[in-house]
Design a protein around this motif. Structure first.
Motif: not given
Length: 258
Positions: A1-11, A33-36, A178-192
């Protein structure tokens, strides 16, 4: 999955808040399916910390059958608020900083809880789940079905009002941890549904494409509401394209003084 990037995890790791309580809980929310899970695993590997999924807190089949018989038949299907052991979730989070702990795990193939996993005490817990942080809706919104599932199988709104009450009550207390919450926002429900179909195929799961598309209807109301509102209350919103690539990262702004 493209979401699996060290840059995002590091950020994300670079933005963890300074808190004194243990463990610090990093929440990762987003539609099916968003990559959580992939992102959670990347962060957990970088910090050698455990991961708890909201899915691991599902009630067993007997408890969900009882809800189906006493509240509404749709509660036999796991997934929505009301089908998790929220009290246990809160308890294991609070105990994790003190010593070795048995984290719950759920066996989706059996649709029943699996063996617990013993983990060491930790300063950081990654907590991932599709509806983490979701808010209850106004009564006016609950009155109108959002899809055929709600129209045909919940015509009186009993199921969706029960789910909403769970968000307003026990889930609110769980999410508050939860101390910090990250939300992975899909472009719309239709893709889910497409993402969830892909996920099922890759895993060799038993559900047909049509079954998956029917299944995700259980999640539509809350998912769409989160896509509208989560950027206002999530600490970090990661906007994704249809291939799950991060295209924008937004941090929640502090409210204006006064």
């Amino acid at each position: 999955m493209p979401i699996d990037t060290p840059d995002l995890a590091g950020l994300i790791l670079a933005r963890l808040p300074a808190v004194t309580r243990r463990p610090l809980v990093l929440g990762i929310a987003g539609a099916q399916g968003s990559g959580k899970s992939t992102l959670a695993a990347r962060i957990a590997k970088a910090r050698s910390c455990p991961v708890l999924s909201l899915d691991d807190l599902y009630l067993d089949g007997t408890a969900r059958q009882r809800l189906a018989e006493t509240v509404h038949p749709l509660l036999r299907t796991r997934g929505v608020p009301g089908t998790h052991d929220v009290a246990r979730g809160r308890a294991v989070i609070e105990a994790l900083g003190d010593g070795p702990l048995a984290l719950p795990r759920f066996d989706k193939a059996r649709d029943e809880p699996g063996p617990d996993e013993l983990v060491n005490p930790a300063d950081l817990l990654v907590f991932e789940g599709w509806c983490l942080g979701a808010r209850p809706q106004e009564e006016a919104a609950l009155g109108t079905p959002v899809n055929a599932l709600e129209r045909d199988r919940d015509p009186d709104g009993i199921w969706r009002r029960y789910v909403d009450a769970q968000l307003a009550g026990p889930y609110r207390a769980l999410f508050a941890r939860i101390d910090m919450l990250v939300f992975l926002a899909a472009p719309g429900f239709e893709i889910v549904a497409d993402w969830r179909v892909e996920q099922e195929r890759n895993a060799g799961g038993p559900m047909t494409d049509d079954t998956v598309r029917g299944f995700v209807l259980h999640y539509q109301r809350i998912t769409e509401d989160m896509l509208r509102s989560a950027p206002d209350w999530a600490d970090i919103t990661v906007r994704l394209d249809a291939q799950r690539r991060p295209i924008a990262i937004e941090e929640r702004r502090a409210p204006e003084p006064g």
